[in-house]
Structure formats: C-alpha cells, structure tokens
Write an enzyme that holds these catalytic residues in place. Structure first.
Site, PDB file in Angstrom:
ATOM      1  N   GLU A 103       5.306  31.539  13.275  1.00 24.01           N
ATOM      2  CA  GLU A 103       5.012  32.965  14.363  1.00 24.01           C
ATOM      3  C   GLU A 103       3.662  32.696  14.912  1.00 24.01           C
ATOM      4  O   GLU A 103       3.349  32.710  15.782  1.00 24.01           O
ATOM      5  CB  GLU A 103       5.498  33.648  12.927  1.00 24.01           C
ATOM      6  CG  GLU A 103       6.861  33.742  12.941  1.00 24.01           C
ATOM      7  CD  GLU A 103       7.048  34.932  11.668  1.00 24.01           C
ATOM      8  OE1 GLU A 103       7.641  35.991  12.058  1.00 24.01           O
ATOM      9  OE2 GLU A 103       6.468  35.486  10.626  1.00 24.01           O
ATOM     10  N   GLU A 123      13.125  31.661   6.002  1.00 25.63           N
ATOM     11  CA  GLU A 123      12.715  33.289   5.273  1.00 25.63           C
ATOM     12  C   GLU A 123      14.128  33.141   4.708  1.00 25.63           C
ATOM     13  O   GLU A 123      14.381  33.953   3.041  1.00 25.63           O
ATOM     14  CB  GLU A 123      11.807  33.513   5.532  1.00 25.63           C
ATOM     15  CG  GLU A 123      10.648  34.051   6.505  1.00 25.63           C
ATOM     16  CD  GLU A 123      10.605  33.697   7.986  1.00 25.63           C
ATOM     17  OE1 GLU A 123       9.167  32.885   7.651  1.00 25.63           O
ATOM     18  OE2 GLU A 123      11.104  32.702   8.288  1.00 25.63           O
TER      19      GLU A 123
END
Length: 696
Positions: A103, A123
């Site tokens: 990210e 995730e």
C-alpha cells in the site's frame, strides 16, 4: 531509529531499516513522515526514493501491534502523506512488498523493483482486508477485473507478472538503489504531471453487468462462510462507484469491521500457532542436524508415491521400493499422471515433469537403499508388516540413517524396537494425498535422538509442510482425537440422525465434508483394519458396527462404489443408500436403540466436544506441547475451518471452557459416562479460571 534520510545529488532517499522484515511499526511510520517533511522543505531535492535496507522492502504491518494497539502516525496517515507529496516519489522494491508495504508502494507515484521481488495484499488470509487504500488504489491502477482476484486470493505476485499487469513501472536487475535514484532524477527532469493513483478514474460502464453480485456469489462458493472476502468485494465496488476520499473512508470502516470480527482473531491464532509449532521446549538449540541429500520410500502405493513426490519437488533424489515390478510400475504411473495433470493446469512445464520423474528411482532391491540418509516406510498398517520392513532396514541402512514410519496409529516405540537403533527411528505421518496436504505429524518416540527430531523439523519446512511434533500414543494427536469425532457420528446415526444429516451439519459448520463421507473417500476398511488391532475396551464397538458391517459386505467406500453412500461410476458425489439404511435399522435392533429426532446443533456439539475432551487429555499426558499445536494439526490435516481457529480455540472462544465442561458433563450423564468423562485438565482449568495459553 528505524532508518535514515540521505541525499544523493538532487534525489532524497528515505531508507527504512527495521530488521528482519522491515515491518511497518510505529518508528518506521514516524521515520517516513518526518523524512517526507524534510524532503519537501529542501529546495535542492527534486525527487525522492523510498527504499529499504536488509533483505526486503516493507513486508507488511507489525503484527505485534494487533495485540498492543498502534500509536500515531497511523499507516493511513503515512499513506496520505506519500500521496500528497509534491515531488516525484519512487518506491524501490526488493524482496517482498506485502500488505501495508505494498500500500505504501501504491501511494508512491512510481514503482520500480528487482526482477525477483514479489508484491501482494495477503490480509484476507488473516481474516482482514487492506485498510490503507489497497482496495481503492489497485483497482484504479490496473482495473477492477485484474485487481479483485489478486486481493481476494491474498497470494504473492512475482514482479515480472506485476509489471505486465501495470503495477510496476520498471523491472531492474542490478543496483536497485542506484537505478531507482537515476529513474527518479529522470522523472524530475521530465516534469510531467505526477501520476497519482488516487486521481485515476474507474470506468464502471466497462465492467460486465452484475459483476459485483456475481463475484459475491462466486466468493460465497469458493470461500465458504468467510467474512473478509465479501467485505473486500464491497470495498472494491466502492472504489468503482465513489470518489477516492469517500472510498478510503468506507474501506477503513470495512477494515475495522473485519478487525473486530471473530474470524480475524481465529485466523491470526492459526497464523501464530503454525510458527509456534516449530518451537520444541526440550530440544537443545545447539543440536547438530543430520544431512539429508537422498531419500528412500518403502511402498509405491498412493501414499508412498505422494511422499516421494514431496522430495522430488525440492530436488532431493528419492528411491522408491516395491515388492513386485507390477506394483512399482503402477505406482510410478500414478506419480507421472499427477505431475502431468499439474502440467496441464499450467503449474509446471513438461520439462519440469521429466526432471522430477528423473529424481524418482524405482527399485525392487533393499540393497539399493544402503546409501539413503532417510528411509520412510509407507506400507500396510499392521505391526506384523512393519516388523518385516524395519527388520530388513536395520540390516541394510547405513549407520546414522534416519528410519521413519508413516504409520497413522501404531506405536513408534514398538516399531523402533524392531531395530537395533531405536534412536534413529521417528514417525513421519503424512496425510493423504501426501503431495498436497500441508500437515506432517512428527512422532517423537521415547528413544528418538534429538538430532533426528531437529532434522525432521527442518525437513518438513524444506518440503513445504507444516510440521507438528507429537508424542507417541495410539493415533498420535490427529487420529486419536478423530476417534471421538467418528464415534459420536456413528452413535448419532444409530440414535436417529441420517448419514446425510450428520454430514451436512458438519459441512455447514465449515468442514470440507462430513466424517462419514470422509471415511468413504479414504476407505472405511483402513479404520476397520486398525480396529482389528485393538481390544474391544479401547473403542466403542456399537459406534462402528454399521461401518464394520459395510466393510464386511464389500462396501468400503468410493473405491468400491459404495460405503455409507453409493457412488455412480466416475463420480465422487455421495447418494443416500437404502442398503446402508437397512443395516442401520438392523444395528439399532441389535443394540436396542429407539431412534429419536436429533438437531444439527447436537450433531456439531457432540462431534467436536468429543474431540476437544480428548484433546485436553492429549495435553495432560504431554502428547502435544500446546493446545495451538492441536489446532495446527486439525486445520492443516483434517480440514477444520481455519476461520474457527481449530477445535481447541473454538471450544475456548466460541463455546467457553466453562460451558464446554458443562455440556461434556451433560453428555456423560445422557450418552456415555465412559466416553464422556471430563478430562481432569479441563476441570482444573475451569476451576482455576484459566485458559489453554496458561498451560506450561
């Protein structure tokens, strides 16, 4: 300090250094934000590179902060600062950029990477979803239809593939930092508008009609009962329909809902439990492992062939021995078929198939095993046959060779006594299909040498298995607990449930299939033969009477087209059987059982609490080192849903140990005092207000 800020001419370098994996802890976040302020204020700096020292880029969040909580600046604050930076910003990736690390890279204006790097958003595997812009930026960068599968899988993406997808701007092979600095300087000279991913627009009209609803239905089928995949789809839909800032806010809301969901806690427990399983309390760290450069497998059946494939897959030569040429030829043909099937699915090339087959050497002669470092027996599950094999191995194996049994139930100590070298004997219990299943139960005998155990643990990692050490008892961890699971399923059928009802209740709970269907798939005759080695006081004959009758009349399961269920030729789909129902009714009459209505709730409770009670005994006896080891065995070897954390975690967190004890006591009163006698360990934990983590 977790890094430093450097100036290389007109390019600033934010170098992160937080070994071993540059996890994005508080000090790293603070370092990045402070360095961005420094670079923005310095008029000489025209561009900035974000890079990492050590073996990898930022590999993800600091998972320890899941428990301790975070301090500002939070990762979204760091991401926002990167996104708003007014000068060209380049992420220089090596090793892995996972989760928050990826990210961060997506928030930079450009991404360059070494040729062997990997990126990804894993995730979902922890019951979570990207929470710092990943679901909003990746679809904007490469398109929804390419981005959503990557986020839902959580798998790592090799950098060359990432470049083709449009994630990476340039792949490098050399001095990453030097080339990244040159790349950044070039972009500053070009003076083009900064390509902020947050400013890209998704063309919703270009997506197929009903795209997101179809993806929800697909995820419901393929990721059954899981929460976070559905929330990921929600977030990506938001990316396609709302402005970026609103999308980021909604993503954060969805992320926090995943973080608070019980599945996240369970999946994180599984993550840590697998790593904890490799830590053996009484194994000296100074022990020197034995070298394993060649392996032999006794038995070329389905299990033996699968075991051999594990070693060939990692480049270890393996001999495979059979008693007949026909059996050997049949076994090797199955191995080849498995490899060629993988090649057809694009998982390997035809050349790789031949390379691996060349590593598997067939033999009919025990004498050819004399130089093997490790020999694994995978033959018929009776002590008589094991005695023949290990007596012969004792004669031909070189001094120091590790002699392993793949037994599912039998005593490793008894097998070791068939040799003059019990210190070299260990159990390596692979699970079927052995070339697919992740679990390896490592059975430590009373005389197993420490270096043999240490070697087995390392070897498990080498062949990409999750190794769990167990002490020696009938069935070890997994199959000993399975006895309670199977027992209650068999009794519930006699008491009034149909086989289909039992299996559907277990499937709906999250198991890949019900226990009766599982027995049909594996072969009811395997457990039948094991029971023949046991006395009647070691198990509940009534619970297995139907299964025994089925085996004795030639219905061992799928391989015969009939077991508890019936199967059409070439089909694995179970169909209810009138023959089985007639046997059930006859066995009810034999034992004087009057059928009653049974709820799905009772089926789930009895099947799994029976396992948990046995699991407590396994802990009390020291067969397992910790409750999380039991959970690791069941998640990786028996299909227990990872989102429930394993049977011990489930009992403690979904039921509560106090409530579990009360239910066990009630079944002791109504079902069987003998089989439902509460474990003294469970009673002690409840009395003292403690949990499994308190056990030492």
């Amino acid at each position: 300090m977790s890094g430093r800020f450097e100036k290389h001419g007109k390019v600033g370098v934010i170098l992160v250094g937080n070994p071993p994996v540059n996890a994005i802890g508080h000090s790293v976040r603070l370092h990045i934000v402070d360095s961005l302020k420094t670079a923005a204020a310095d008029e000489d700096i025209q561009a900035v590179v974000v890079a990492c020292a050590g073996r990898t880029f930022m590999a993800g969040a600091d998972i320890a902060e899941f428990k301790t909580g975070q301090k500002p600046p939070y990762l979204p604050d760091v991401i926002a600062a990167l996104d708003a930076f007014p000068k060209p910003l380049v992420a220089a990736i090596h090793g892995t950029a996972f989760g928050g690390g990826f990210e961060i890279a997506l928030a930079c204006h450009y991404r360059v990477a070494l040729f062997d790097a990997k990126v990804g958003l894993p995730e979902v595997k922890l019951g979570l979803m990207p929470g710092s812009g990943g679901t909003q930026r990746l679809p904007r960068l490469i398109g929804v239809e390419k981005a959503l599968p990557l986020i839902l899988s959580g798998d790592a993406v090799p950098v060359k593939q990432a470049a083709k997808l449009g994630i990476i701007d340039k792949v490098m092979d050399g001095d990453l930092l030097g080339e990244a600095i040159a790349f950044a300087e070039q972009k500053s000279v070009e003076g083009a508008p900064l390509p902020r991913v947050s400013e890209k627009i998704i063309d919703l009209a270009a997506l197929p009609a009903n795209y997101f609803e179809e993806q929800r239905q697909k995820a419901a089928r393929e990721k059954r009962n899981l929460n976070s995949p559905q929330r990921i789809i929600d977030a990506v839909e938001v990316a396609a329909t709302l402005p970026f800032e609103e999308g980021v806010a909604k993503e954060r809301e969805l992320f926090l809902s995943c973080l608070a969901h019980p599945q996240a806690k369970a999946l994180q427990h599984v993550f840590f439990a697998e790593r904890q399983a490799a830590k053996i309390p009484n194994l000296p760290k100074t022990v020197t492992e034995r070298e394993v450069t060649s392996v032999a497998v006794i038995g070329a059946g389905t299990m033996g062939g699968g075991i051999a494939m594990n070693f060939a897959n990692v480049g270890i030569p393996v001999s495979i021995l059979e008693v007949s040429a026909e059996g050997l030829e049949r076994g090797l043909a199955t191995v080849r078929k498995n490899y060629e099937s993988s090649a057809k699915r694009g998982r390997m090339t035809a050349e790789q198939v031949e390379e691996r087959m060349a590593l598997i050497r067939p033999t009919l002669d025990y004498g050819e095993l004399k130089n093997a470092d490790l020999i694994i027996e995978a033959v018929f599950e009776t002590l008589g046959v094991k005695r023949q094999v290990f007596t012969r191995l004792d004669e031909v194996a070189k001094p120091g060779a590790i002699l392993a049994s793949n037994t599912s139930y039998l005593s490793i100590d008894a097998i070791a006594e068939f040799t003059s070298r019990p210190q070299d004997v260990i159990g390596l219990h692979f699970f079927s299909p052995a070339n697919v299943m992740k679990l390896l139960e490592i059975v430590r005998g009373a005389k197993t040498a420490p270096d043999v155990l240490a070697t087995a643990l390392t070897l498990a990692k080498r062949i990409k298995k999750v190794g769990v050490v167990t002490g020696n008892c009938h069935g070890f961890i997994g199959n000993r607990m399975l006895q309670g699971y199977r027992r209650e399923a068999g009794l519930l059928v006699l008491e009034g449930a149909t086989p289909s009802q039992v299996d559907k209740a277990l499937y709906d709970f999250g198991m890949p299939m019900g226990v009766l269907q599982m027995g049909d798939m594996a072969g009811q005759d395997i457990a039948y033969r094991s029971r023949q080695e046991m006395s009647a006081d070691e198990y509940e004959p009534k619970a297995y009477r139907v299964a025994d009758r089925l085996v004795e009349m030639g219905r061992p399961g799928l391989k015969a087209g009939a077991g508890y269920y019936e199967y059409d030729e070439g089909s694995r789909t179970p169909k209810p059987s009138q023959v089985t129902q007639k046997i059930i009714e006859e066995v009810r009459a034999e034992f004087g059982v009057t059928p009653r209505n049974i709820s799905d709730h009772e089926i789930v409770e009895r099947c799994f609490l029976a396992m948990v009670n046995i699991g407590c005994e396994i802990l009390r006896e020291g067969i397992a080192y910790r409750a999380s080891d039991i959970d690791t065995v069941y998640v990786n070897g028996y299909g227990f849903p990872a989102y429930r954390g394993g049977p011990m975690f489930w009992a403690e967190n979904e039921i509560g140990l106090g409530a579990a004890l009360e239910k066990i006591r009630s079944y002791a009163a109504t079902v069987s005092e003998r089989w439902w006698k509460p474990s003294p360990l469970l009673e002690q934990l409840v009395a003292e207000g403690k949990g499994f983590a308190d056990l030492k």
